[in-house]
Design a protein around this motif. Structure first.
Motif, PDB file in Angstrom:
ATOM      1  N   VAL A  66      27.498  40.531  52.120  1.00  0.00           N
ATOM      2  CA  VAL A  66      26.870  41.773  52.543  1.00  0.00           C
ATOM      3  C   VAL A  66      25.751  41.394  53.501  1.00  0.00           C
ATOM      4  O   VAL A  66      24.846  40.657  53.151  1.00  0.00           O
ATOM      5  N   SER A 117      24.055  49.477  56.827  1.00  0.00           N
ATOM      6  CA  SER A 117      24.396  49.853  58.188  1.00  0.00           C
ATOM      7  C   SER A 117      23.797  51.196  58.539  1.00  0.00           C
ATOM      8  O   SER A 117      23.721  52.093  57.708  1.00  0.00           O
ATOM      9  N   VAL A 142      29.379  43.927  56.559  1.00  0.00           N
ATOM     10  CA  VAL A 142      29.856  42.742  55.848  1.00  0.00           C
ATOM     11  C   VAL A 142      30.175  41.634  56.843  1.00  0.00           C
ATOM     12  O   VAL A 142      30.316  41.870  58.044  1.00  0.00           O
ATOM     13  N   ILE A 184      37.215  42.355  52.523  1.00  0.00           N
ATOM     14  CA  ILE A 184      36.353  43.535  52.547  1.00  0.00           C
ATOM     15  C   ILE A 184      36.437  44.335  51.241  1.00  0.00           C
ATOM     16  O   ILE A 184      35.416  44.713  50.673  1.00  0.00           O
ATOM     17  N   LYS A 185      37.639  44.588  50.767  1.00  0.00           N
ATOM     18  CA  LYS A 185      37.786  45.377  49.540  1.00  0.00           C
ATOM     19  C   LYS A 185      37.141  44.661  48.351  1.00  0.00           C
ATOM     20  O   LYS A 185      36.490  45.288  47.524  1.00  0.00           O
ATOM     21  N   ALA A 193      33.405  45.155  48.555  1.00  0.00           N
ATOM     22  CA  ALA A 193      33.039  46.522  48.165  1.00  0.00           C
ATOM     23  C   ALA A 193      33.117  46.714  46.653  1.00  0.00           C
ATOM     24  O   ALA A 193      32.229  47.334  46.055  1.00  0.00           O
ATOM     25  N   THR A 227      30.885  52.679  52.001  1.00  0.00           N
ATOM     26  CA  THR A 227      31.562  52.734  53.293  1.00  0.00           C
ATOM     27  C   THR A 227      31.275  51.426  54.018  1.00  0.00           C
ATOM     28  O   THR A 227      30.114  51.036  54.146  1.00  0.00           O
ATOM     29  N   ILE A 228      32.340  50.750  54.447  1.00  0.00           N
ATOM     30  CA  ILE A 228      32.155  49.556  55.261  1.00  0.00           C
ATOM     31  C   ILE A 228      32.059  50.039  56.700  1.00  0.00           C
ATOM     32  O   ILE A 228      33.031  50.461  57.301  1.00  0.00           O
ATOM     33  N   GLU A 229      30.869  49.994  57.213  1.00  0.00           N
ATOM     34  CA  GLU A 229      30.558  50.570  58.527  1.00  0.00           C
ATOM     35  C   GLU A 229      30.720  49.540  59.639  1.00  0.00           C
ATOM     36  O   GLU A 229      31.030  49.892  60.767  1.00  0.00           O
ATOM     37  N   VAL A 255      31.533  45.080  60.648  1.00  0.00           N
ATOM     38  CA  VAL A 255      31.859  43.693  60.336  1.00  0.00           C
ATOM     39  C   VAL A 255      31.043  42.854  61.315  1.00  0.00           C
ATOM     40  O   VAL A 255      31.071  43.092  62.528  1.00  0.00           O
TER      41      VAL A 255
END
Length: 113
Positions: free
Chosen positions: A28, A32, A69, A75-76, A79, A104-106, A108
């Motif tokens: 992490v 974001s 991230v 990614i999953k 999270a 929310t992955i905003e 990379v």
């Protein structure tokens, strides 16, 4: 034990717990910005909290956050780890149950080297 009055835990306290806990989660990179700009809000800036939402009830809370991230990570998996660790820490420190943690992955972020 007799009731001596109300105890209220501010959403800002939960936000502080989230920010400090995220610093310890591998891959992490930061919270974001949800402003639509491609910028990462540093963990160490005072404006982290405005990009993090916490809804408090009497016995439970809901957390919504967008994170950046590391490039190349699963990614999953990151999270899911964020959800697990935040739920544990919030409950441990406050006694409040966590109903939801919406991640929310905003972004990379590729390491510069």
């Amino acid at each position: 034990m007799e009731n001596l009055g109300n105890i209220i835990i501010s959403p800002n306290v939960v936000k502080d717990i989230v920010i400090e806990t995220l610093k310890e989660v591998e891959n992490v990179k930061g919270i974001s910005s949800q402003s639509g700009k491609n910028e990462i809000v540093s963990f160490f800036k005072g404006n982290d909290k405005k990009n993090l939402e916490v809804e408090m009830g009497e016995t439970e809370c809901v957390v919504d956050l967008a994170i950046a991230v590391s490039y190349g990570c699963e990614i999953k998996k990151v999270a899911l780890e964020v959800q697990r660790v935040l739920s544990e820490k919030i409950n441990e420190f406050t006694g409040i149950s966590v109903r939801e943690i919406n991640v929310t992955i905003e972004q990379v972020v590729k390491e510069r080297g």
